[in-house]
Design an enzyme around this catalytic site. Sequence first.
Site, PDB file in Angstrom:
ATOM      1  CG  HIS A   1      -3.406  -3.775   2.949  1.00 57.04           C
ATOM      2  ND1 HIS A   1      -2.656  -3.424   3.721  1.00 57.04           N
ATOM      3  CD2 HIS A   1      -4.207  -2.691   2.491  1.00 57.04           C
ATOM      4  CE1 HIS A   1      -2.590  -1.900   4.055  1.00 57.04           C
ATOM      5  NE2 HIS A   1      -3.401  -1.308   3.119  1.00 57.04           N
TER       6      HIS A   1
ATOM      7  CD  GLU B   1      -1.297  -6.550   4.988  1.00 59.69           C
ATOM      8  OE1 GLU B   1      -1.546  -5.356   5.396  1.00 59.69           O
ATOM      9  OE2 GLU B   1      -0.984  -6.911   3.734  1.00 59.69           O
TER      10      GLU B   1
ATOM     11  CB  CYS C   1      -0.960  -0.012   1.115  1.00 58.86           C
ATOM     12  SG  CYS C   1      -2.384   1.178   0.882  1.00 58.86           S
TER      13      CYS C   1
END
Length: 638
Positions: free
Chosen positions: A566, A568, A439
């Site tokens: 993102h 994750e 990001c």
Amino acid sequence: MKYVLVTGGVVSGLGKGVTASSIGVILKACGLRVTSIKIGACLASSNFTVIFVRFLSERNNLFSLRRWIFDVGLTSILQDYPYLNTDAGTMSPFEHGEVFVLDDGGEVDLDLGNYERFLDIRLTRDNNITTGKIYQSVIDRERRGDYLGKTVQVVPHITDAIQEWIERVAMIPVDGKEGPADVCVIELGGTIGDIESMPFIEALGQFSCRVGPGNFCLVHVSLVPVLKAVGEPKTKPTQHSVRGLRGLGLIPNLLACRSDKPLDVNVKEKLSQFCHVPVANIITLHDVTNIWHIPLLLREQKAHESLLKLLNLRGCAKEPMLGEWMGRAKLCDTLHDPVRIAMVGKYTGLPDSYLSVLKALLHASVVCRKKLVIDWVPSSDLEETTAKEAPDAYRAAWMLLKGADGILVPGGFGDRGVQGKILAAKYARENNVPYLGICLGMQISVIEFARSVMNLKEANSTEFDPVTTSPVVIFMPEGSKTHMGGTMRLGLRRTYFEVADCKSAKLYGNVRFVDERHRHRYEVNPTMVAEFEKAGLAFVGKDETGRRMEIIELPAHPYFVGVQFHPEFKSRPGKPSAVFLGLIAASCRQLDSWLQARPSSNGFLTPKIYQNGSLKKSPKSLVNGKSIQAATACMSNA
């Protein structure tokens, strides 16, 4: 529908979220379908521990302590006001830890990330209940005239709204199958006695009566401390906590006791006597080497049998099969060869700010059979101003950065520490150090490339310099400049690979597109993309319009990748995020093997060096629930 309520007592930070997730795991292993709800009734208070520890270390220097509190933005925590936010989207990571983003764009409590990772499910924004959401829904009803002629009160209107919300959300399927789950695990945030939680406790007391015995079970997580001066476990805190819980109309069926070591039988008998809970229903959750051991602790102490009995599910459940979990937990404990990742960020004082990033790195490092070591580098410490004001911190930060095997710059907001992040990206680019920017981390790498390679010395983001003459990162046109909450580009979005022969596409399994979760207001300036590509920066992934840049790479670099999304948030044990896997693999010189990998029958990549069966004598392991040779267990469960 069966309901399991998890509450906490004595102190916060005991691990209610992990306990709730582990209960879900063991019930799922029994063949049941599980969903989860988090009630964020009050301010997440693990940071009080941070303050207390800092106070103990600096109680003789109150000026230093006060300056630290203001620096990290913890002043509001000291006021202890209720969590009336509609969601976690506008809360500081120092107050609440990371903001976890769901497929539907919900910005929620980080505990929902634990639920998704442990149970491999996909929750919705409604699975996170907050005081703000409940009160807003009741106020909206009152304005519509739904309560016309009645006085709107906490009881029954707020409490009824809470119960209706729980029943509605519990019926939403979250595991990709049709129909509702069998069991809904509910975590009540905060600790028993918090004034902010009172409407929820009253509602849950009514709810337990409504659904009736056999459909509701309460697990109370409490602390059994061991005082060094005495050397024995003290049960009084848990006794008082249970007494308070009973006084509020909730009766615990199971006690999950947090302690340093396993509790002796005589301690459990004492708890049983004073808390009116059978000894068989008192579970010890002692300290373990990693949290993947928690479901195993529950099974060892036959917690599933107590739960199934209380919920009248013994006839439709099987013995829990947790071989995969056991293999994962033991594998993690046996790793010794380190891989060092420098985490260059703004919120390094509180690791929970980057919880999902840490978990994704762990998933990837276990797959690569490496012991993850995180070197926390405050980005502002890399800047020249720190070299003048605090030279020791400056030298320490650069020493950590230069000693790392790989560098990660996570997401964030605001201009504090931005120059340090740019310097980290520059160091990684110029020294061929594996780099992953997420990001803001991707936007940082674009700014650095423009300044250093394209000689655009004024290149910047309009977030940091609204009047910059070289706006390489700009505010998205559909964003709102007047309202902050829920106005970003949020949730699951599709990214199409523009270049098939790139590292990212190969790591994702040579697919045509990927769906990842987003949370951002700014984007790479699409009018400057051609200039960047001419200078050597490859935009290998774009959105469906082709105008929004999603993935960047430097083709000649060992591993220099930036992603606008993102990744994750979708990383799972056993299924690590592709770009995190790339970072760890590049950092430990395994990347070439992974880039030559081919998808296995379970859809996961198998490195080419492990496809020749040269390790046939290795013990078996489990990957995604399937038994395979340890040769391919390199990718096994993280």
